[in-house]
Each structure stands twice: as C-alpha cells, then as structure tokens.
Design an enzyme around this catalytic site. Structure first.
Site, PDB file in Angstrom:
ATOM      1  N   GLU A 200      46.517  36.949 -58.080  1.00 58.81           N
ATOM      2  CA  GLU A 200      46.792  35.898 -57.101  1.00 58.81           C
ATOM      3  C   GLU A 200      48.010  36.174 -56.221  1.00 58.81           C
ATOM      4  OE1 GLU A 200      46.760  31.873 -58.466  1.00 58.81           O
ATOM      5  OE2 GLU A 200      44.968  32.138 -59.682  1.00 58.81           O
ATOM      6  N   ASN A 339      39.534  34.032 -58.905  1.00 59.65           N
ATOM      7  CA  ASN A 339      40.106  32.896 -59.621  1.00 59.65           C
ATOM      8  C   ASN A 339      39.772  31.640 -58.829  1.00 59.65           C
ATOM      9  OD1 ASN A 339      41.235  34.855 -61.228  1.00 59.65           O
ATOM     10  ND2 ASN A 339      43.359  34.347 -60.768  1.00 59.65           N
ATOM     11  N   TYR A 341      39.482  27.188 -59.179  1.00 59.82           N
ATOM     12  CA  TYR A 341      39.696  25.992 -59.986  1.00 59.82           C
ATOM     13  C   TYR A 341      39.245  24.698 -59.317  1.00 59.82           C
ATOM     14  CZ  TYR A 341      42.748  28.660 -63.154  1.00 59.82           C
ATOM     15  OH  TYR A 341      43.249  29.568 -64.066  1.00 59.82           O
TER      16      TYR A 341
END
Length: 501
Positions: A200, A339, A341
């Site tokens: 990230e 990634n 979320y």
C-alpha cells in the site's frame, strides 16, 4: 445491520441479526450450488505484518524502525500511547500461530519481513545473522506444515536512520531498498515463491508523508506524498528487475506490488468523479505498472499541474518520469495484488483536511449512513464495491491474475464475531460473482488478519483477527474466534456458505 439481497443490488436496512442470517441462507438455497464453489486451484490464506505482530522490537540486534520511533515519541498519536514493542509476540510464538494456520487449513500465509531485523542499521554492510536465522526458521516451519509463504518485503517499517536522511522523499531510498531486497532474495529467496515488494504505497505516502497520521508523520501534503510515491515506484521497479535478472532462473518465483483499491461512487450518477477518484487513488500506483502506456494517469497529471500553477508553483507538484523510467516501470508485476476493504460516495468540493489525497481532485468522500460499519472509523461494509473494483481493474489493465492480498473487518474483539463472518461471506460472494459472471481472473483471497495485532494509530482499540490475542496477558494467549471455525469449514468444503453442517 441486515442485508436485503437481490440479483442486482445490495441494500442495507436496520434489522436483527436473526433476519440477516435467514436472508443470507435463503440466498444460498436459491442459487446454483456450482456458483458458490471456489474455482479449481483457488488459494485461500491469511495475512499479518511484521511490526503489527512480532514485538521483540530491540531483541537480537534489531535496529529501530520508523514505527518504533513514532510510537515511542512523547507526542505519539497512537491510541492510549500504545506501541508494538511486544504486540502479539509472534517473534516468540510463531510456531503457535502456524499451528493455528494449519488447523484452519489455510493454503498460504502472507507476512512481511522487518527491514531492521535483517539490516539493523538500514544498510547492507551490516547483515544480522540472527535476523536471517529467524526468518529461515520461520520459513522452514511454514513449509513443514505445507503452508506457502507469500512474503512482503516492506510493510511500512523502514529503518529510522534512513528516515533521518529523508526516507521515501530521498531518491537514494531506491538504492537502499534494492540493497535490502538483494539480501532477502539471496538469503531467503530459495524458500519463497511469491514476493510482494511494497504494501500500500498509496496509504504510506498519503498518511505518513502527506499527514502526521501514520509514521513517519512528515505532514507535507501535496508535496512529500507525491515525492514518496515517485520513489516507491522506482524502488519497486528496481527490485522487480533485480529479481528477474539475478534470482529468477534459480528461484522461479513471482513478484508484484500490493495496491489498496477501495471503490468510489459519485453522488451524481453521470459525474466522471467516479473514474477520476479511481485514477488518483488506485491508478496512482497501478497505471505506471499495469497500463499499456505506463506513467501516471493523464487526469492525475492534469489536475495536479493545474492546481500547482494556480498556487504559484512553476512546475507540477507531481514529479515527472522521463521515457526511460516510464518504460522501466511498465510491466513490473507478475500479478495484481489487491488490498480492498470498503467504499465511499463522492461529491465535488474539497472540505476534509484530513484526507489530503482528494485536494487535487477537489472532492470529498463520505459513507452512506445506511452502510453497516466496522469498528475502524474508515470501514463501511459495502460488498458490491469489491465486485466493482475487480471489474474496473479488468477493464483498465486487462485480465491479469489478481490476488486479493487483504480483506477484513474490525470489531471490539468479541469471540462470537458473527459480523466478521457476514462481512467475509458477502465480500466472497461478490468476488465469486466477479469470477463467474464477469470473467475476472481472481486466483487468491487473503483474510486480514490471522491474529489480533497492533493496528497502527488505533493501537489495540480495534481487532481484525480470526484469532483473539489477549493483550492483557503476558503470555499473549491465543483463542480462535467463531470466524476461525467458519474459515476452517469454508476451506474444507471449498464452497461458500454462511452456515456449515
């Protein structure tokens, strides 16, 4: 919060937990059973990172990293002035963690290596034999249990001595990171088949260099964050080429970079803001690597330059790649590590000083109040956002292999973590739709996180783990949560269900 499900959309309405369970089970029964099965060869794993779980911050010669310095500061922004000095104590308890991994049945384990445990002073002229031995022992233990290691070289914890020299705002960091990677490839690479260079970079650059929210807390918005990103892209490319040129023939592994790509929806349906938000967030570190033309997204270059000129700068605050670097960076990934979320809804007008990333877009992003929320202030449950981003990545960059390298839910740490199970169920459902209906080439899914850990500036106030860690116990006792049992059955049957017989 309960989910009412139909074939095209998910809508959220407040109801009891009993209703959500009934509706989700009903949805399973009405669907083709084959549709809920994972594709052949699909990999399911769990993830952690070094600073968040290892502890042992100054043991066996380990040097100080930026999170050691950041959390020890008298002006620390970490909740309750917590540190990762002990964290989950996985440095000493990794064998216990791997037993839990094995019992649940995970195919792989994504973890990161601590730069300062390998190179205590940050530079490659001083290699720690103890650090190399620790990770060799860890890898041997994983292999003995039949669990594949997915190894991240850098998860936000570079040496503090390098930060004193400017950290990721110093172009020499490209060389220092490459030197560190060479040591890891040489000493540990034969035991690793999947590498991730950086985790990230978008988050680290924006919130560690653009604000004071994450270490190192440089807080130079609109300038340091872009310089950080520029150097991280160069560093990633250097390490990718290093591996291919010096180590691939013998080790035969694959290598990529983990980008955070949450989903953004425009408040006004026909607003191009949705695509622009993608380009300035996900595209910042994806376009230079995965697009056919390389370089930063056009809209990002345009917006930052226009704002810079208006502010009196003679040039754009966004650094420029020459053609040599554009060509060198383009194509430097064997897979897309994603990634994901949560999601946001955006509208024009910048009015949130905490989110410097949206200044140049002149936009503000908020959460729909009807969306369920995790414990983390930033986490809304929007499962259709995962399908959206998978389709968007396919559309933008072609149908490359995608490994979902983080996805998870935070709560208060309860053992009966039914909301975490519901979160993973709903997101996995959308992932399977993306695979079977949209043809997305998703090959792996990683739950964040295996165990409760130090959650950056939130300290120990929120929990993502499938395994509970008692941070008030000097032994850091582990207790599997309901979600661990659910994942065990998911992996056993290789088929998605909210409840297993």
């Amino acid at each position: 919060m309960t989910v009412f499900w139909n074939r095209k959309n998910i809508k959220y309405i407040s109801f009891s937990h009993l209703i959500i369970t009934f509706l989700l089970i009903s949805e399973i029964k009405c669907c083709d059973e084959e549709y809920l099965k994972f594709p052949k060869g699909f990999q399911i794993g769990a993830a952690t990172s070094a600073y968040q779980i290892e502890g042992a911050w100054n043991i066996n010669g380990k040097g100080e990293n930026i999170w050691d310095s950041f959390s020890h500061s008298s002006s620390s922004l970490v909740n309750n002035k917590s540190t990762g000095d002990i964290a989950s104590d996985s440095y000493h308890l990794y064998k216990e963690d791997f037993k839990l991994l094995k019992d649940i049945g995970f195919d792989f384990y994504r973890f990161s290596i601590s730069w300062t445990r390998i190179l205590p002073n940050g530079f490659a002229n001083n290699i720690s034999k103890e650090g190399i031995k620790y990770y060799n022992d860890l890898l041997d233990e994983l292999h003995s249990k039949g669990i594949k290691p997915y190894v991240t070289l850098y998860h936000w914890d570079h040496p503090q001595v390098l930060e004193k020299l400017g950290g990721w705002t110093n172009e020499l960091m490209v060389k220092w990171f490459t030197d560190y990677a060479r040591v890891v490839f040489r000493e540990l690479g034969p035991k690793i088949k999947v590498f991730i260079t950086l985790n990230e970079p978008h988050s680290l650059c924006n919130y560690g260099y653009g604000t004071s929210y994450l270490a190192p807390g440089m807080n130079l918005p609109g300038v340091a964050n872009y310089i950080c990103g520029h150097n991280m892209l160069k560093a990633h490319a250097k390490v990718y080429h290093l591996y291919k040129e010096e180590f691939y023939n013998e080790q035969n592994g694959i290598i990529g970079i983990a980008n955070v790509c949450n989903s953004f929806f425009a408040k006004n349906e026909n607003d191009i803001l949705q695509d622009e938000a993608f380009q300035l967030s996900c595209g910042w570190f994806s376009h230079p690597i995965f697009s056919k033309e390389g370089d930063y997204p056009q809209v990002m270059k345009k917006l930052v330059k226009e704002n810079s000129i208006l502010e009196g700068w003679t040039n754009s605050r966004l650094p420029t790649f020459n053609k040599k670097w554009i060509d060198y960076i383009r194509g430097t990934a064997d897979f897309y590590a994603l990634n994901h979320y949560t999601s946001r809804i955006g509208e024009r007008g910048f009015n949130d000083e905490r989110n410097v990333e949206w200044y140049d877009l002149n936009a503000t992003f908020t959460m729909d109040p009807k969306w369920p929320r995790g414990k983390s202030f930033w986490l809304a449950v929007v499962p259709e956002g995962l399908r959206y981003i998978l389709k968007k990545l396919k559309s933008e960059y072609g149908n490359m292999p995608i490994y979902i390298t983080e996805n998870g839910y935070s709560d208060e740490g309860e053992l009966k973590d039914t909301k975490r199970v519901e979160y993973h169920f709903l997101y996995l459902k959308e992932m399977l739709k993306a695979i079977f209906e949209d043809g997305c080439n998703v090959q792996a899914y990683t739950a964040w996180s295996l165990i409760d850990n130090f959650e950056w500036t939130s300290g120990y106030s929120e929990h993502f783990g499938l395994i509970k860690v008692d941070f008030n116990d000097s032994l850091r006792r582990r207790t599997p949560k309901y979600s661990a049992t659910w994942f065990k059955n998911l992996i056993k049957f290789r088929q998605l269900s909210l409840k297993y017989n």
